[in-house]
Structure formats: C-alpha cells, structure tokens
Design a protein around this motif. Structure first.
Motif, short mmCIF file in Angstrom:
data_model
loop_
_atom_site.label_atom_id
_atom_site.label_comp_id
_atom_site.label_asym_id
_atom_site.label_seq_id
_atom_site.Cartn_x
_atom_site.Cartn_y
_atom_site.Cartn_z
N LEU B 137 0.82 -1.22 0.00
CA LEU B 137 0.00 0.00 0.00
C LEU B 137 0.86 1.27 0.00
CD1 LEU B 137 -3.23 0.60 0.40
CD2 LEU B 137 -2.43 1.54 2.56
N VAL B 138 2.03 1.20 0.62
CA VAL B 138 2.88 2.40 0.69
C VAL B 138 3.33 2.79 -0.71
CG1 VAL B 138 5.07 3.34 1.55
CG2 VAL B 138 3.63 1.94 3.05
N GLN B 139 3.85 1.81 -1.48
CA GLN B 139 4.40 2.12 -2.80
C GLN B 139 3.32 2.48 -3.82
OE1 GLN B 139 7.38 2.84 -3.95
NE2 GLN B 139 7.97 2.66 -1.80
N GLU B 140 2.17 1.83 -3.73
CA GLU B 140 1.16 2.02 -4.78
C GLU B 140 0.11 3.08 -4.44
OE1 GLU B 140 1.12 0.89 -7.81
OE2 GLU B 140 2.87 -0.40 -7.55
N PHE B 141 0.01 3.46 -3.18
CA PHE B 141 -1.09 4.34 -2.79
C PHE B 141 -0.65 5.46 -1.85
CE2 PHE B 141 -4.95 5.32 -0.32
CZ PHE B 141 -5.90 5.47 -1.33
N ALA B 142 -0.13 5.09 -0.68
CA ALA B 142 0.10 6.09 0.36
C ALA B 142 1.16 7.12 -0.02
CB ALA B 142 0.50 5.39 1.67
N LEU B 143 2.25 6.68 -0.64
CA LEU B 143 3.31 7.62 -1.03
C LEU B 143 3.00 8.38 -2.32
CD1 LEU B 143 6.05 8.80 -0.20
CD2 LEU B 143 7.16 6.90 -1.36
N LEU B 367 -10.51 -5.21 2.43
CA LEU B 367 -9.05 -5.10 2.52
C LEU B 367 -8.55 -5.69 3.84
CD1 LEU B 367 -6.86 -3.54 0.68
CD2 LEU B 367 -6.82 -1.88 2.53
N ARG B 368 -7.42 -6.39 3.79
CA ARG B 368 -6.81 -6.91 5.01
C ARG B 368 -5.29 -6.99 4.83
NH1 ARG B 368 -9.57 -10.48 2.03
NH2 ARG B 368 -8.34 -12.17 1.12
N LEU B 369 -4.59 -7.12 5.94
CA LEU B 369 -3.13 -7.25 5.87
C LEU B 369 -2.79 -8.57 5.18
CD1 LEU B 369 -1.82 -6.06 9.37
CD2 LEU B 369 -2.09 -4.73 7.26
N PRO B 377 7.18 -3.76 8.90
CA PRO B 377 8.34 -2.98 9.36
C PRO B 377 7.93 -1.55 9.75
CG PRO B 377 8.42 -3.25 6.97
CD PRO B 377 7.18 -3.96 7.44
N MET B 378 8.11 -1.22 11.02
CA MET B 378 7.69 0.09 11.52
C MET B 378 8.83 1.10 11.41
SD MET B 378 4.68 -0.89 12.24
CE MET B 378 4.08 0.71 12.76
N HIS B 388 7.18 1.22 6.87
CA HIS B 388 8.03 1.22 5.67
C HIS B 388 7.29 0.57 4.51
CE1 HIS B 388 11.79 2.80 7.23
NE2 HIS B 388 11.66 2.03 8.31
N ARG B 389 6.57 -0.51 4.82
CA ARG B 389 5.79 -1.23 3.81
C ARG B 389 4.50 -1.70 4.47
NH1 ARG B 389 10.79 -2.80 3.28
NH2 ARG B 389 10.56 -4.64 4.60
N LEU B 390 3.44 -1.81 3.69
CA LEU B 390 2.20 -2.35 4.23
C LEU B 390 1.57 -3.28 3.19
CD1 LEU B 390 0.45 -2.04 6.86
CD2 LEU B 390 -1.04 -0.56 5.50
N PRO B 391 1.97 -4.57 3.22
CA PRO B 391 1.39 -5.51 2.26
C PRO B 391 -0.08 -5.78 2.60
CG PRO B 391 3.42 -6.37 3.27
CD PRO B 391 2.97 -5.21 4.08
#
Lengths: 63, 394
Positions: B137-143, B367-369, B377-378, B388-391
C-alpha cells in the motif's frame, strides 16, 4: 457573544474557517476576516473552539 | 528542592500505534538528558505543550536547536536554517516568508483542489487493481498520492520523484550521521535551485512560478521554501495514509464503522491524527529568557522538547486517550503543532486523508493485511513515524 479577530497576528492556518465557518473566513492571502461578529446562539461553542484551536491567538470573542 | 536524575528520551515502543509507555508516567514537564550532555526539558502535558508552542520566548531558530536523540549514534550539532527554511526561524524572518504562502493553502483553495485529488486517488486505486492482490500500500497508494499532489502544486516534474524521495528518506533516517543527512540536504537544494532557474525561464501556473515573481526573494530562499514544502508535503501524509490504514484494519470495527457511515470521515481523520501523531519527536524549542512553566522555571538556553504523541494522549485533555475512537471529540489535538509554526499544509493533508481513506474503503471493503501484523516494518528509526511497507490483499 461577539466574534473578534486580530489580523496582525493571524498566520493563516485556517482552523477558524473549519471550526466556526459562519463567523470566520480567510481572505486571498489567507488572513482571517470576521464574516459575522454577532454570534448566533447555536454557534457559540464553535467560536469558543475556534479561539481554543487558533495557533496564533488571533481568534477572540466577547461573551 | 529535590534533584531528579535526567533521563534520555524514551524511544522503545511495545505496540505499533502507542508511543513509548514511559512517556505516560512522566509529569507534564520533566528533565531530559540530551545526547550532547545538555540537561534540558521534556514536556508531555497537553496544556504545557500548547503554552510552550505559543510563547515566543521559546525560539525555533535552528542554530540554537538541540535534538533529543542522536543521529547515526552521534549528538546532533546545532546548524542554522538554510535560507528560506522558515520552520527554523523566529518572527519576523519566519513571518515574512510564511506570509507569501498562506494564500496558497487556505481552506477555500484546498477545497478547489478536491476534484483533482479525487482523480489522482482513483488513478492509484486503478494502479492497485492492475497490480493485483497482494500489494504494498505504501508504494502504490500512500506515497504516490501526496507526492503527486505536492509536485503538481509546486510545479515539480513527478518523473523526478526518485531523486527527491530517496534524498528525503535519507534526511529523516536517524541511523545516518549528521554529515550524511547534510549531503542529502545539499542534493535536494541543488534539485530545487534547478527548479527555480527553470521557473524563471519558463513560468507556469504553480506555486514556485508564483514565488519567483517576488523580487525580494533570493534563489537560495526560493529553493529553501520549495524544499520545505516538498518534504513536508509528502512524507507526512504518506505515513498517515499507511499507518492510518493499518490502524483501521487492526481494529476492524473502526474500519467497518467508517464503511457504514462515510460522513464519519472528517472526525475519523482528526482522531487518526491524534491517535497516531506521526511527528513522534523532534519538536524542540530553546528558551531565550527565564520562563516559569508549570511548577518549574526554564532557564534561558535550556532546550525544551515537546512530545506531541504524549500531549495528544494526555488523559486530562482526552478521555481514554489510548483508545482509537472515530466518534470521540478530537478538538485540540496538537498533531499539526501550535503557535506560529503550526502546519501550513494541514488543510491539504486533511483533504488527502479524507479522500484517500474513503476511496480505499469504497474500492476494497474487504481489505486486510497480507502478512502478520508483527511482520510489518515500523518506522521507529525515522523522524516521521509510520510503516516502511504495508502488504495488503483483498
């Protein structure tokens, strides 16, 4: 209640516009303007909250 | 008078969302040992935090600033603010520069951006679908969302994002030595100086083009202001979108409450801001006069760290502060700071979060982890907290 604002110390954070939109707005430079000084009874808490959350102390009121 | 031993800043978290537990045990103001040996103060009480942040006898000047934690294992040496970097200045220097920008970030201007932010957000939802489950989610959405938005606002080519995202990540990395973060700072400055030159040659409809019209701003000041907006504009919201999503998924009843009633989102954003307080340390002021504060007197020259996470969990201000409750009154949280330095981009951040969370819930209600929560990784060793990442999967 009377809504007041000090444009000299305003930093344009916009909290008053979010909190008490019937009484406060921002001009094009972001500085506060009083839209309506006479606060309707239903908006009094909103003005108190706006004064509480104003970061620069620009928002005041007279009970 | 009793002597209390000064301790260094508690940094160890035992859960992903709660600040270090020791903070809650401290009085509203206590002695704090800084890495360079200075004994200053730590404010954890909400009322005192607000008082310090609003009082001009507590300076924000970077050349006076001591950092409460070391960088790369070394104490941080006070370093003056670069030209244009007005968060490290006091009035009137600060005010002169900030005033040039406030008109660009008003509530009204930000609301006008909503349709465009919706478009950008929907494009990221499509990118997630195209990638397929699971996805980070970080790479594709949040960032990407806040990065795309701030690039458009400033007039930065998004294709150059690798350059500034890599360097800003280094700036915030507490494991790097100060010399390494200064090199990252210089690299972003070079990038911004190039942008200033480009906007002088070929102005467009963006903030940097507007700023170069001001004859009294030097190129270095313009670059510093652009730098500040670029960094502040994407790392912060990006981490709120990532960590906020994780918090909503952790307590599924909150996710479901927001799903059932989207009108809850404005308060949900405020509560997530309060509960997560991602600026988890580094809000520091330096007393430039002797100032009585609570039941102590802070002496001129003393460093005062304000723990925003602790202030936002002060039980005298927020009932059951450790509980995430999207319905609670959130008035008065200090996540955007307080005083003349309060976040300039806060209205933009609110809109990006409101649109972001709603779009995510709407597109992926289940949606779920994709991994165990403990495997996420926090960002405990970054200046801005988050993931850092949220799969995630759906």
């Amino acid at each position: 209640m009377k809504a007041e604002a000090n444009r000299e110390v305003c930093i344009g954070a916009g909290m008053c516009v979010l909190t008490a939109p019937t009484c406060y707005d921002q001009d094009d430079d972001g500085t506060v303007v009083v839209l309506r000084a006479e606060v309707a009874p239903g908006d009094e808490q909103a003005v108190r909250d706006a004064a509480d959350s104003c970061p620069s102390g620009a928002i005041t009121f007279v009970e | 008078m009793t002597t209390v031993e000064a301790r260094s800043l508690p940094m160890t978290r035992t859960t992903p969302f709660d600040p270090p537990a020791e903070l809650a045990q401290l009085p509203p103001i206590s002695r704090l040992l800084y890495p360079d040996g200075h004994v200053g103060w730590l404010v954890t009480g909400h009322a005192l935090a607000k008082e310090v942040l609003a009082d001009k006898r507590f300076s924000s000047r970077f050349e006076l600033r001591r950092f409460p934690i070391s960088r790369g294992g070394e104490p941080f040496k006070p370093q003056g603010a670069q030209p244009g970097f007005f968060i490290g200045m006091d009035a009137p220097e600060h005010t002169r520069l900030r005033k040039l920008l406030t008109g660009q970030f008003t509530v009204r201007r930000m609301r006008q951006l909503e349709p465009r932010i919706e478009e950008i957000t929907q494009a990221r939802i499509e990118a997630m679908r195209a990638h397929g489950s699971p996805v980070d989610l970080v790479q594709e959405f949040a960032l990407p969302i806040p990065s795309l938005v701030i690039c458009e606002l400033l007039g930065v080519d998004y294709a150059d994002r690798d350059e500034f995202q890599t360097q800003t990540a280094r700036l915030l990395d507490l494991e790097l030595k100060q010399s390494e973060t200064l090199a990252a700072r210089d690299a972003v400055n070079e990038f911004m100086l190039d942008l200033v030159a480009q906007k002088r040659r070929k102005p467009a409809d963006d903030i940097m083009s507007g700023l170069v019209q001001h004859d009294d701003l030097t190129d270095d000041e313009l670059a510093g202001m652009g730098f500040l907006l670029l960094v502040a504009g994407h790392e912060t919201t990006a981490n709120m979108l990532g960590l906020g999503t994780m918090a909503l998924l952790h307590d599924r009843t909150q996710w479901d409450a927001l799903r059932a009633d989207p009108s809850l989102v404005e308060n949900a954003v405020e509560e997530l801001l309060r509960y997560l307080t991602i600026v988890h340390f580094g809000t520091v002021r330096t007393a430039i006069a002797d100032v009585p504060l609570g039941d102590v007197v802070v002496r001129a020259g003393d460093a005062v760290s304000i723990s925003l996470p602790a202030a936002n969990r002060d039980p005298s201000r927020f009932e059951e502060p450790d509980k995430l409750d999207l319905h609670r009154p959130t008035q008065g949280h200090l996540t955007f700071g307080h005083g003349i330095h309060q976040c300039l981009g806060q209205q933009l951040a609110r809109i990006e979060m409101r649109i972001g969370y709603c779009a995510l819930i709407d597109a992926f209600p289940n949606l779920r982890l994709a991994v165990e929560e403990s495997a996420i990784p926090m960002r405990t060793r970054m200046a801005i907290y988050g993931v850092h990442r949220l799969p995630v999967e759906w």
